[in-house]
Design a protein around this motif. Structure first.
Motif, PDB file in Angstrom:
ATOM      1  N   ALA A   1       0.834  -1.209   0.000  1.00 12.22           N
ATOM      2  CA  ALA A   1       0.000   0.000   0.000  1.00 12.22           C
ATOM      3  C   ALA A   1       0.866   1.255   0.000  1.00 12.22           C
ATOM      4  O   ALA A   1       0.582   2.226  -0.719  1.00 12.22           O
ATOM      5  N   ARG A   2       1.923   1.244   0.796  1.00 13.88           N
ATOM      6  CA  ARG A   2       2.818   2.401   0.848  1.00 13.88           C
ATOM      7  C   ARG A   2       3.541   2.584  -0.478  1.00 13.88           C
ATOM      8  O   ARG A   2       3.738   3.710  -0.952  1.00 13.88           O
ATOM      9  N   PHE A   3       3.923   1.465  -1.089  1.00 18.14           N
ATOM     10  CA  PHE A   3       4.607   1.529  -2.381  1.00 18.14           C
ATOM     11  C   PHE A   3       3.728   2.189  -3.436  1.00 18.14           C
ATOM     12  O   PHE A   3       4.177   3.071  -4.178  1.00 18.14           O
ATOM     13  N   CYS A   4       2.479   1.760  -3.521  1.00 19.98           N
ATOM     14  CA  CYS A   4       1.583   2.273  -4.563  1.00 19.98           C
ATOM     15  C   CYS A   4       1.247   3.750  -4.375  1.00 19.98           C
ATOM     16  O   CYS A   4       0.786   4.404  -5.317  1.00 19.98           O
TER      17      CYS A   4
ATOM     18  N   ASP B   1       3.610   5.930  -3.267  1.00 17.25           N
ATOM     19  CA  ASP B   1       4.887   6.641  -3.280  1.00 17.25           C
ATOM     20  C   ASP B   1       5.045   7.409  -4.598  1.00 17.25           C
ATOM     21  O   ASP B   1       5.247   6.811  -5.662  1.00 17.25           O
ATOM     22  N   LEU B   2       4.968   8.727  -4.533  1.00 15.63           N
ATOM     23  CA  LEU B   2       5.060   9.555  -5.734  1.00 15.63           C
ATOM     24  C   LEU B   2       6.452   9.501  -6.363  1.00 15.63           C
ATOM     25  O   LEU B   2       6.614   9.788  -7.553  1.00 15.63           O
ATOM     26  N   ARG B   3       7.455   9.110  -5.586  1.00 18.21           N
ATOM     27  CA  ARG B   3       8.802   8.979  -6.142  1.00 18.21           C
ATOM     28  C   ARG B   3       8.857   7.853  -7.172  1.00 18.21           C
ATOM     29  O   ARG B   3       9.652   7.907  -8.121  1.00 18.21           O
ATOM     30  N   VAL B   4       8.014   6.844  -6.981  1.00 18.67           N
ATOM     31  CA  VAL B   4       7.961   5.742  -7.947  1.00 18.67           C
ATOM     32  C   VAL B   4       7.392   6.238  -9.271  1.00 18.67           C
ATOM     33  O   VAL B   4       7.871   5.864 -10.347  1.00 18.67           O
ATOM     34  N   ASN B   5       6.374   7.091  -9.210  1.00 20.00           N
ATOM     35  CA  ASN B   5       5.813   7.668 -10.438  1.00 20.00           C
ATOM     36  C   ASN B   5       6.879   8.451 -11.201  1.00 20.00           C
ATOM     37  O   ASN B   5       6.989   8.344 -12.431  1.00 20.00           O
ATOM     38  N   ALA B   6       7.663   9.236 -10.474  1.00 18.35           N
ATOM     39  CA  ALA B   6       8.733  10.013 -11.111  1.00 18.35           C
ATOM     40  C   ALA B   6       9.791   9.085 -11.700  1.00 18.35           C
ATOM     41  O   ALA B   6      10.332   9.343 -12.787  1.00 18.35           O
ATOM     42  N   LEU B   7      10.090   8.004 -10.995  1.00 18.24           N
ATOM     43  CA  LEU B   7      11.052   7.011 -11.472  1.00 18.24           C
ATOM     44  C   LEU B   7      10.605   6.419 -12.804  1.00 18.24           C
ATOM     45  O   LEU B   7      11.391   6.315 -13.760  1.00 18.24           O
ATOM     46  N   LEU B   8       9.339   6.052 -12.886  1.00 23.89           N
ATOM     47  CA  LEU B   8       8.809   5.437 -14.101  1.00 23.89           C
ATOM     48  C   LEU B   8       8.753   6.443 -15.251  1.00 23.89           C
ATOM     49  O   LEU B   8       8.997   6.081 -16.410  1.00 23.89           O
ATOM     50  N   GLU B   9       8.450   7.688 -14.951  1.00 24.47           N
ATOM     51  CA  GLU B   9       8.459   8.727 -15.988  1.00 24.47           C
ATOM     52  C   GLU B   9       9.864   8.911 -16.556  1.00 24.47           C
ATOM     53  O   GLU B   9      10.042   9.081 -17.770  1.00 24.47           O
ATOM     54  N   THR B  10      10.863   8.857 -15.689  1.00 22.84           N
ATOM     55  CA  THR B  10      12.249   8.971 -16.147  1.00 22.84           C
ATOM     56  C   THR B  10      12.632   7.774 -17.006  1.00 22.84           C
ATOM     57  O   THR B  10      13.309   7.911 -18.033  1.00 22.84           O
ATOM     58  N   PHE B  11      12.190   6.594 -16.602  1.00 25.37           N
ATOM     59  CA  PHE B  11      12.448   5.387 -17.388  1.00 25.37           C
ATOM     60  C   PHE B  11      11.874   5.514 -18.796  1.00 25.37           C
ATOM     61  O   PHE B  11      12.552   5.221 -19.789  1.00 25.37           O
TER      62      PHE B  11
END
Length: 229
Positions: A63-66, A68-78
């Motif tokens: 739940a915490r992972f989903c 996490d806005l840093r993950v969204n930024a990570l995927l956008e960079t990818f």
């Protein structure tokens, strides 16, 4: 995972961890043996022991992972690096501990790119054996640029359906599952559905496994799922 004492594969087995064990606590001690790092943990059966750090990942509740806005930024960079074929950008988002694990299909063997080789992934034309086509002995041979890149672009250059820690798949002859050995790794799924009124098997999904290193999210795994197998 075998817990040993002292550290190293020659150490005596003192305990064992289940493949999906959670709540493992480190004592803070570590040692380097060859190319491997071993860390001391509190063994579930009591006392302490040592395990290869490669097999551990930071425990982040789904739940915490989903959220996490840093993950969204990570995927956008990818995706940005993918669009521009920029290996340096990819290097910044890949797990600095593990590198990048790729599977042409979830049931095919892993291809590991070390952290030092990720930057040249788009330009390296070395032939790689990605496994076999489903139901055949035909080996999938070619470079990342030739084999994997077009299949990534097929999903990420459109507006795919996205889910967190939930698989999306179309009609397939094999069940599409997140691999059991990655049960404790959070992931995002990007799905390109089959065309309306077209071949129902013509869909593609990429799952991206994400781990935290010192509380910072990084991409560790890319796994493809398809309906044409």
């Amino acid at each position: 995972i075998i817990v040993r004492k002292p550290a190293g594969i020659s150490g005596t087995a003192v305990s064992e961890l289940a493949y999906d064990q959670r709540g493992i606590i480190l004592t803070g001690s570590s040692t380097r043996l060859g190319s491997s790092t071993w860390v001391e943990i509190y063994a579930p059966t009591g006392g302490t022991g040592w395990v290869n750090f490669w097999y551990l990942t930071e425990d982040v509740p789904p739940a915490r992972f989903c959220e996490d806005l840093r993950v969204n930024a990570l995927l956008e960079t990818f995706v940005s690096g993918l669009i521009n074929h920029d290996g340096e950008t990819l290097t910044r988002v890949v797990n600095p501990k593990r590198g990048l694990i790729l599977r042409h299909d979830w049931w095919n063997p892993e291809v590991l790119y070390s952290t030092s080789s990720v930057s040249s992934i788009y330009s390296d034309l070395s032939e790689i054996d990605w496994g076999v086509l489903g139901g055949s002995d035909f080996h999938i041979l070619g470079s990342f640029r030739e084999i994997i890149l077009p299949q990534l672009e097929d999903v990420f250059l459109i507006s795919p359906e996205v889910k967190c820690n939930e698989m999306i798949a179309g009609v397939t002859t094999q069940v599409a599952v997140w691999p059991r050995e990655f049960d404790n790794m959070n992931f995002y799924v990007f799905h390109r559905p089959s065309p309306e009124g077209g071949n129902k098997y013509d869909w593609r999904t990429w799952a991206i496994g994400i781990e935290y290193v010192e509380n910072q999210p990084y991409i560790s795994v890319l796994i493809q799922y398809r309906g044409d197998i």
